[in-house]
Design a protein around this motif. Structure first.
Motif, PDB file in Angstrom:
ATOM      1  N   PHE A   1      56.017  21.064 -18.748  1.00 23.08           N
ATOM      2  CA  PHE A   1      55.388  19.749 -18.651  1.00 23.08           C
ATOM      3  C   PHE A   1      55.260  19.244 -17.216  1.00 23.08           C
ATOM      4  O   PHE A   1      54.787  18.141 -16.991  1.00 23.08           O
ATOM      5  CB  PHE A   1      56.183  18.724 -19.477  1.00 23.08           C
ATOM      6  CG  PHE A   1      56.102  18.977 -20.941  1.00 23.08           C
ATOM      7  CD1 PHE A   1      54.988  18.611 -21.664  1.00 23.08           C
ATOM      8  CD2 PHE A   1      57.144  19.614 -21.594  1.00 23.08           C
ATOM      9  CE1 PHE A   1      54.909  18.857 -23.015  1.00 23.08           C
ATOM     10  CE2 PHE A   1      57.079  19.855 -22.949  1.00 23.08           C
ATOM     11  CZ  PHE A   1      55.959  19.490 -23.659  1.00 23.08           C
ATOM     12  N   ARG A   2      55.682  20.038 -16.260  1.00 22.28           N
ATOM     13  CA  ARG A   2      55.562  19.626 -14.866  1.00 22.28           C
ATOM     14  C   ARG A   2      54.209  20.034 -14.320  1.00 22.28           C
ATOM     15  O   ARG A   2      53.746  21.154 -14.528  1.00 22.28           O
ATOM     16  CB  ARG A   2      56.651  20.290 -14.016  1.00 22.28           C
ATOM     17  CG  ARG A   2      58.030  19.827 -14.343  1.00 22.28           C
ATOM     18  CD  ARG A   2      59.011  20.444 -13.389  1.00 22.28           C
ATOM     19  NE  ARG A   2      60.343  20.428 -13.985  1.00 22.28           N
ATOM     20  CZ  ARG A   2      61.315  21.221 -13.642  1.00 22.28           C
ATOM     21  NH1 ARG A   2      61.147  22.125 -12.698  1.00 22.28           N
ATOM     22  NH2 ARG A   2      62.482  21.127 -14.229  1.00 22.28           N
ATOM     23  N   PRO A   3      53.537  19.153 -13.594  1.00 18.38           N
ATOM     24  CA  PRO A   3      52.245  19.546 -13.009  1.00 18.38           C
ATOM     25  C   PRO A   3      52.470  20.485 -11.820  1.00 18.38           C
ATOM     26  O   PRO A   3      53.499  20.440 -11.150  1.00 18.38           O
ATOM     27  CB  PRO A   3      51.640  18.222 -12.554  1.00 18.38           C
ATOM     28  CG  PRO A   3      52.800  17.304 -12.397  1.00 18.38           C
ATOM     29  CD  PRO A   3      53.845  17.760 -13.364  1.00 18.38           C
ATOM     30  N   ASP A   4      51.489  21.329 -11.578  1.00 18.52           N
ATOM     31  CA  ASP A   4      51.557  22.260 -10.450  1.00 18.52           C
ATOM     32  C   ASP A   4      51.055  21.529  -9.204  1.00 18.52           C
ATOM     33  O   ASP A   4      49.881  21.184  -9.113  1.00 18.52           O
ATOM     34  CB  ASP A   4      50.693  23.479 -10.742  1.00 18.52           C
ATOM     35  CG  ASP A   4      50.743  24.515  -9.633  1.00 18.52           C
ATOM     36  OD1 ASP A   4      51.605  24.390  -8.738  1.00 18.52           O
ATOM     37  OD2 ASP A   4      49.917  25.442  -9.662  1.00 18.52           O
ATOM     38  N   PRO A   5      51.926  21.278  -8.229  1.00 24.75           N
ATOM     39  CA  PRO A   5      51.488  20.525  -7.052  1.00 24.75           C
ATOM     40  C   PRO A   5      50.548  21.314  -6.144  1.00 24.75           C
ATOM     41  O   PRO A   5      49.857  20.736  -5.321  1.00 24.75           O
ATOM     42  CB  PRO A   5      52.787  20.179  -6.331  1.00 24.75           C
ATOM     43  CG  PRO A   5      53.758  21.205  -6.780  1.00 24.75           C
ATOM     44  CD  PRO A   5      53.340  21.609  -8.164  1.00 24.75           C
ATOM     45  N   THR A   6      50.482  22.636  -6.335  1.00 23.97           N
ATOM     46  CA  THR A   6      49.607  23.447  -5.477  1.00 23.97           C
ATOM     47  C   THR A   6      48.249  23.695  -6.113  1.00 23.97           C
ATOM     48  O   THR A   6      47.387  24.324  -5.495  1.00 23.97           O
ATOM     49  CB  THR A   6      50.278  24.795  -5.173  1.00 23.97           C
ATOM     50  OG1 THR A   6      50.474  25.504  -6.408  1.00 23.97           O
ATOM     51  CG2 THR A   6      51.608  24.579  -4.465  1.00 23.97           C
ATOM     52  N   ALA A   7      48.041  23.243  -7.335  1.00 25.78           N
ATOM     53  CA  ALA A   7      46.775  23.505  -8.020  1.00 25.78           C
ATOM     54  C   ALA A   7      45.660  22.694  -7.376  1.00 25.78           C
ATOM     55  O   ALA A   7      45.841  21.542  -6.977  1.00 25.78           O
ATOM     56  CB  ALA A   7      46.893  23.138  -9.495  1.00 25.78           C
ATOM     57  N   VAL A   8      44.481  23.311  -7.263  1.00 16.66           N
ATOM     58  CA  VAL A   8      43.308  22.647  -6.703  1.00 16.66           C
ATOM     59  C   VAL A   8      42.570  21.978  -7.865  1.00 16.66           C
ATOM     60  O   VAL A   8      42.240  22.629  -8.854  1.00 16.66           O
ATOM     61  CB  VAL A   8      42.400  23.669  -5.994  1.00 16.66           C
ATOM     62  CG1 VAL A   8      41.158  22.999  -5.461  1.00 16.66           C
ATOM     63  CG2 VAL A   8      43.162  24.386  -4.900  1.00 16.66           C
ATOM     64  N   PRO A   9      42.311  20.659  -7.776  1.00 17.29           N
ATOM     65  CA  PRO A   9      41.611  19.984  -8.880  1.00 17.29           C
ATOM     66  C   PRO A   9      40.164  20.459  -8.982  1.00 17.29           C
ATOM     67  O   PRO A   9      39.523  20.767  -7.981  1.00 17.29           O
ATOM     68  CB  PRO A   9      41.683  18.506  -8.518  1.00 17.29           C
ATOM     69  CG  PRO A   9      41.995  18.455  -7.071  1.00 17.29           C
ATOM     70  CD  PRO A   9      42.683  19.723  -6.724  1.00 17.29           C
ATOM     71  N   THR A  10      39.674  20.491 -10.199  1.00 19.25           N
ATOM     72  CA  THR A  10      38.272  20.877 -10.412  1.00 19.25           C
ATOM     73  C   THR A  10      37.376  19.728  -9.977  1.00 19.25           C
ATOM     74  O   THR A  10      37.829  18.613  -9.685  1.00 19.25           O
ATOM     75  CB  THR A  10      38.027  21.188 -11.897  1.00 19.25           C
ATOM     76  OG1 THR A  10      38.226  19.990 -12.650  1.00 19.25           O
ATOM     77  CG2 THR A  10      38.955  22.284 -12.402  1.00 19.25           C
ATOM     78  N   LYS A  11      36.062  20.017  -9.943  1.00 20.15           N
ATOM     79  CA  LYS A  11      35.106  18.990  -9.530  1.00 20.15           C
ATOM     80  C   LYS A  11      35.119  17.810 -10.509  1.00 20.15           C
ATOM     81  O   LYS A  11      35.028  16.653 -10.114  1.00 20.15           O
ATOM     82  CB  LYS A  11      33.718  19.607  -9.438  1.00 20.15           C
ATOM     83  CG  LYS A  11      32.718  18.744  -8.762  1.00 20.15           C
ATOM     84  CD  LYS A  11      31.427  19.484  -8.514  1.00 20.15           C
ATOM     85  CE  LYS A  11      30.504  18.613  -7.693  1.00 20.15           C
ATOM     86  NZ  LYS A  11      29.306  19.306  -7.289  1.00 20.15           N
ATOM     87  N   ALA A  12      35.260  18.094 -11.806  1.00 23.72           N
ATOM     88  CA  ALA A  12      35.288  17.028 -12.816  1.00 23.72           C
ATOM     89  C   ALA A  12      36.555  16.176 -12.665  1.00 23.72           C
ATOM     90  O   ALA A  12      36.505  14.949 -12.797  1.00 23.72           O
ATOM     91  CB  ALA A  12      35.216  17.619 -14.205  1.00 23.72           C
ATOM     92  N   GLU A  13      37.702  16.803 -12.395  1.00 24.03           N
ATOM     93  CA  GLU A  13      38.939  16.042 -12.206  1.00 24.03           C
ATOM     94  C   GLU A  13      38.857  15.170 -10.953  1.00 24.03           C
ATOM     95  O   GLU A  13      39.295  14.020 -10.959  1.00 24.03           O
ATOM     96  CB  GLU A  13      40.127  16.996 -12.088  1.00 24.03           C
ATOM     97  CG  GLU A  13      40.487  17.692 -13.378  1.00 24.03           C
ATOM     98  CD  GLU A  13      41.546  18.753 -13.179  1.00 24.03           C
ATOM     99  OE1 GLU A  13      42.236  19.051 -14.169  1.00 24.03           O
ATOM    100  OE2 GLU A  13      41.686  19.286 -12.062  1.00 24.03           O
ATOM    101  N   ARG A  14      38.282  15.719  -9.901  1.00 23.53           N
ATOM    102  CA  ARG A  14      38.136  14.955  -8.659  1.00 23.53           C
ATOM    103  C   ARG A  14      37.214  13.753  -8.886  1.00 23.53           C
ATOM    104  O   ARG A  14      37.474  12.645  -8.413  1.00 23.53           O
ATOM    105  CB  ARG A  14      37.580  15.859  -7.555  1.00 23.53           C
ATOM    106  CG  ARG A  14      37.749  15.279  -6.188  1.00 23.53           C
ATOM    107  CD  ARG A  14      37.307  16.214  -5.071  1.00 23.53           C
ATOM    108  NE  ARG A  14      37.916  17.527  -5.141  1.00 23.53           N
ATOM    109  CZ  ARG A  14      37.225  18.673  -5.268  1.00 23.53           C
ATOM    110  NH1 ARG A  14      35.928  18.643  -5.320  1.00 23.53           N
ATOM    111  NH2 ARG A  14      37.840  19.818  -5.329  1.00 23.53           N
TER     112      ARG A  14
END
Length: 109
Positions: free
Chosen positions: A74-87
């Protein structure tokens, strides 16, 4: 003054129609209230089949503190790059604030 005959009972006074109506209304209101209370107790006592016990919310379970962390899944990945839709969904709203006092003929949007 005449005395009533000893073998004849005194005439009973007739009930007042207004008093009878008020009594009937109050008895009817009490019956409706009692029926509503019984219906509420009956409906509340029926168990909802969609509900189930939540053992993690029980009073005797330990509560997480400030130093406890969520499970890894349940922890988010702090190194993940957000997608264009999330941004785009995180972008702040810009433009005029919506108002209830719009001019006639104008469109909001």
């Amino acid at each position: 003054m005449t005395k009533p005959h000893p073998h004849k009972p005194a005439p009973k006074p007739k009930p007042n129609a207004k008093t009878f109506g008020i009594n009937a209304l109050s008895i009817g209101a009490a019956a409706i209230g009692l029926g509503g209370a019984l219906l509420a107790v009956f409906l509340r006592s029926k168990a909802n089949p969609a509900e189930h016990a939540a053992p993690d919310l029980a009073l005797d379970t330990p509560r997480p503190g400030a130093t406890d962390r969520a499970p890894d899944a349940f922890r988010p990945d702090p190194t993940a790059v957000p997608t264009k839709a999330e941004r785009e969904s995180l972008r702040p709203a810009t433009g005029p604030a919506p108002s209830f006092a719009a001019d006639r003929g104008s469109t909001l949007g």
